[in-house]
Design an enzyme around this catalytic site. Structure first.
Site, short mmCIF file in Angstrom:
data_model
loop_
_atom_site.label_atom_id
_atom_site.label_comp_id
_atom_site.label_asym_id
_atom_site.label_seq_id
_atom_site.Cartn_x
_atom_site.Cartn_y
_atom_site.Cartn_z
CE1 TYR A 1 -8.81 -0.22 -0.83
CE2 TYR A 1 -8.86 -2.50 -0.11
CZ TYR A 1 -8.60 -1.17 0.16
OH TYR A 1 -8.12 -0.80 1.39
CD GLU B 1 -2.95 0.53 7.56
OE1 GLU B 1 -1.95 -0.18 7.80
OE2 GLU B 1 -3.38 0.74 6.41
CB CYS C 1 -0.87 -0.02 1.25
SG CYS C 1 -1.78 1.50 1.54
CD GLU D 1 -5.58 -2.43 3.14
OE1 GLU D 1 -5.63 -3.00 2.06
OE2 GLU D 1 -6.12 -1.32 3.38
CB CYS E 1 -5.56 6.07 -2.64
SG CYS E 1 -4.16 5.06 -3.08
CB CYS F 1 -4.01 -0.53 -4.86
SG CYS F 1 -5.15 -0.99 -3.56
FE1 SF4 Z 1 -3.48 1.65 0.03
FE2 SF4 Z 1 -4.89 0.70 -2.00
FE3 SF4 Z 1 -6.08 2.23 -0.14
FE4 SF4 Z 1 -4.31 3.26 -1.91
S1 SF4 Z 1 -6.32 2.35 -2.36
S2 SF4 Z 1 -4.43 3.67 0.28
S3 SF4 Z 1 -2.86 1.59 -2.10
S4 SF4 Z 1 -5.18 0.18 0.17
FE FE Z 2 -6.67 0.62 2.25
#
Ligand code: SF4
Ligand code: FE
Length: 483
Positions: A298, A259, A100, A445, A104, A301
């Site tokens: 989602y 986090e 991550c 996650e 975003c 990523c």
């Molecule tokens: Fe992380 Fe994916 Fe959320 Fe972006 S969209 S903050 S990469 S979990």
């Molecule tokens: Fe996230």
């Protein structure tokens, strides 16, 4: 000064001097601590790639506020194409980081705040939208990273915010004067908080009229007096402290989003940074818009992370001589299908996006929820297949220290070797990468990030239009309309 490079970004974090705790100790400089570096490196990619001419189209945009070129993570979507480019950008950065990259959340918070503040003003004549625009322009000009701060701890889930024995489990206003407001509470699971510059605080759920004090949206610098961040523990995080060994999996980048539990202990917020205060009926709108924008992501990523897991699994098979087995090929094909399925969802909800009253664009909510719901299943299945292809060895390998030990190192070398032309070290490295990307924290996650699967089910019942579907079925079955 505008942050451009990774070095600028790190320097800006050093200067923050915000209050951060790790394992019971206060951290003086987050940029010098091994627990935070992988997360900082991952977020820094959002700056670095924006400077690479080959990614300019995806990583940058033109501000609709100033006409200037900006980092896409600070952009307010102006078209369907912007929504699609966002998803493509996320998949690209996942390929570079294998984790991550956190930025975003604030991106989505700014976009949802932009449209919601416009509609609050339309109803109440409040000055929120202008303030939001000013804030976003300031973020764009400096290229700051914003953490989208939505999730309250929520205490007893059977009770609403104003019925909690301890009201602080939902962030609320405790004072208001001519200069601003004072807020108290906390925000949990804050992705990227320790390496962001500002928090964009939002309500955590739809609110009732009696919850007025909890209907707060505002911007707070991470180093504001009263803000304390307590970093969360992750699976095997300390393995990354020794980035040269073979144990780390993905030594340079984070596992999830780094986090933190962020405590807001009587934090003062000047009126210019307050974007909602008491308009309870808009809390649900803001939450839903933010959730739609984050669920849109989602398939981008996590699709990108799944690509890495597919590649690592294929390498593990190569390294142990199983890549020609038909069942291995079948599993790699299945994993590819699962990754592309979630990506398809992200592209689809973007392509079916629409313009809001404020003029910015947001994805289709039903399709964005479908994307995220699929992610909560498909990523587990990708991980399951990766474990299947890699073999039980991912759960039993000795330490890097054993490999380096003069007595037993030779045994680890000899007995963990697969095919002749690949070193034992490389085989361990790829297996550790699979372990790293498919372990506890990483999978959780995919399940709970951007809202747990049940939140998507709630949206299915709200947006799925089951009454309309009943009508279609009745018509075909020749059942009279009022039967
Ligand atoms: Fe992380 Fe994916 Fe959320 Fe972006 S969209 S903050 S990469 S979990
Ligand atoms: Fe996230």
């Amino acid at each position: 000064m505008m942050i451009r490079t990774k070095e600028d970004y790190i320097k800006s974090l050093k200067e923050l001097k915000h209050v951060v705790y790790y394992r019971g100790k206060k951290v003086e400089d987050v940029t010098a601590h091994p627990a935070f570096l992988p997360h900082i490196n991952a977020a820094a990619k959002t700056y670095e790639l924006a400077l690479d001419p080959q990614y300019e189209e995806l990583m940058t945009a033109t501000s609709h506020l100033t006409g200037k070129k900006i980092n896409r993570f600070t952009h307010i979507h102006q078209s369907r194409e912007d929504l699609i480019k966002k998803v493509q950008m996320l998949r690209l950065i996942s390929h570079e980081t294998g984790s991550c990259f956190q930025r975003c959340v604030g991106f989505d918070a700014m976009n949802s705040m932009y449209s919601t503040s416009y509609e609050i003003d339309e109803k109440y004549g409040t000055p929120y939208h202008q303030r939001v625009k000013k804030f976003i322009e300031f973020i764009q000009e400096n290229n700051f990273m914003v953490v989208g701060s939505m999730t309250d701890p929520k205490g007893d889930r059977s009770k609403g915010p104003s019925q909690q024995p301890d009201p602080d489990v939902f962030t609320h206003g405790v004072e208001k004067n001519d200069k601003g407001i004072v807020i108290r509470g906390a925000k949990a699971h804050q992705t990227g908080a320790i390496n962001s510059h500002f928090m964009l605080i939002m309500p955590t759920q739809a609110l009732r009229p009696e919850d007025k004090d909890f209907a707060i949206a505002c911007a707070v610098p991470v180093n504001a007096p009263g803000v304390t961040m307590i970093f969360g523990r992750q699976t095997n995080e300390e393995r990354k402290f020794d980035a040269t060994g073979v144990d780390a999996g993905n030594p340079d980048y984070g596992l999830v989003g780094g986090e933190a539990l962020v405590v807001l202990d009587n934090v003062f917020v000047p009126w210019e940074q307050v974007f909602m205060f008491g308009e309870t009926e808009f809390a649900g709108t803001l939450v839903e818009r933010f959730a739609t924008l984050h669920r849109q992501n989602y398939g981008g990523c996590k699709g990108g992370l799944a690509d890495i897991i597919v590649g690592a699994s294929a390498l593990a098979a190569d390294y142990q001589g199983t890549s020609q087995a038909s069942h291995v090929k079948d599993k790699l094909a299945e994993m590819t299908h699962l990754a592309e399925t979630i990506y398809t969802g992200s592209i689809a909800c973007s392509a079916m996006g629409h313009k809001t009253k404020a003029g910015n664009w947001e994805p289709d909510a039903l399709l964005a929820n479908t994307t995220k719901y699929n992610v909560s299943k498909n990523v587990y299945e990708v991980a399951r297949l990766a474990h299947d292809v890699a073999g039980g060895i991912i759960a039993t390998m000795p330490f890097d220290d054993d490999l380096k030990n003069p007595e037993v190192g030779k045994y680890v070398q000899k007995y963990l070797k697969g095919v002749a032309d690949v070193s034992t070290e490389d085989r361990i490295r790829i297996l550790r990468l699979i372990e790293n990307m498919t372990g506890g924290t990483a999978l959780a996650e995919s399940m709970h990030g951007a809202g747990s699967p049940q939140a998507q089910k709630v949206m299915y019942m709200r947006l799925g239009n089951i009454e309309q579907k009943k009508k279609m079925a009745k018509k075909l079955a020749k059942i009279k309309e009022n039967a």
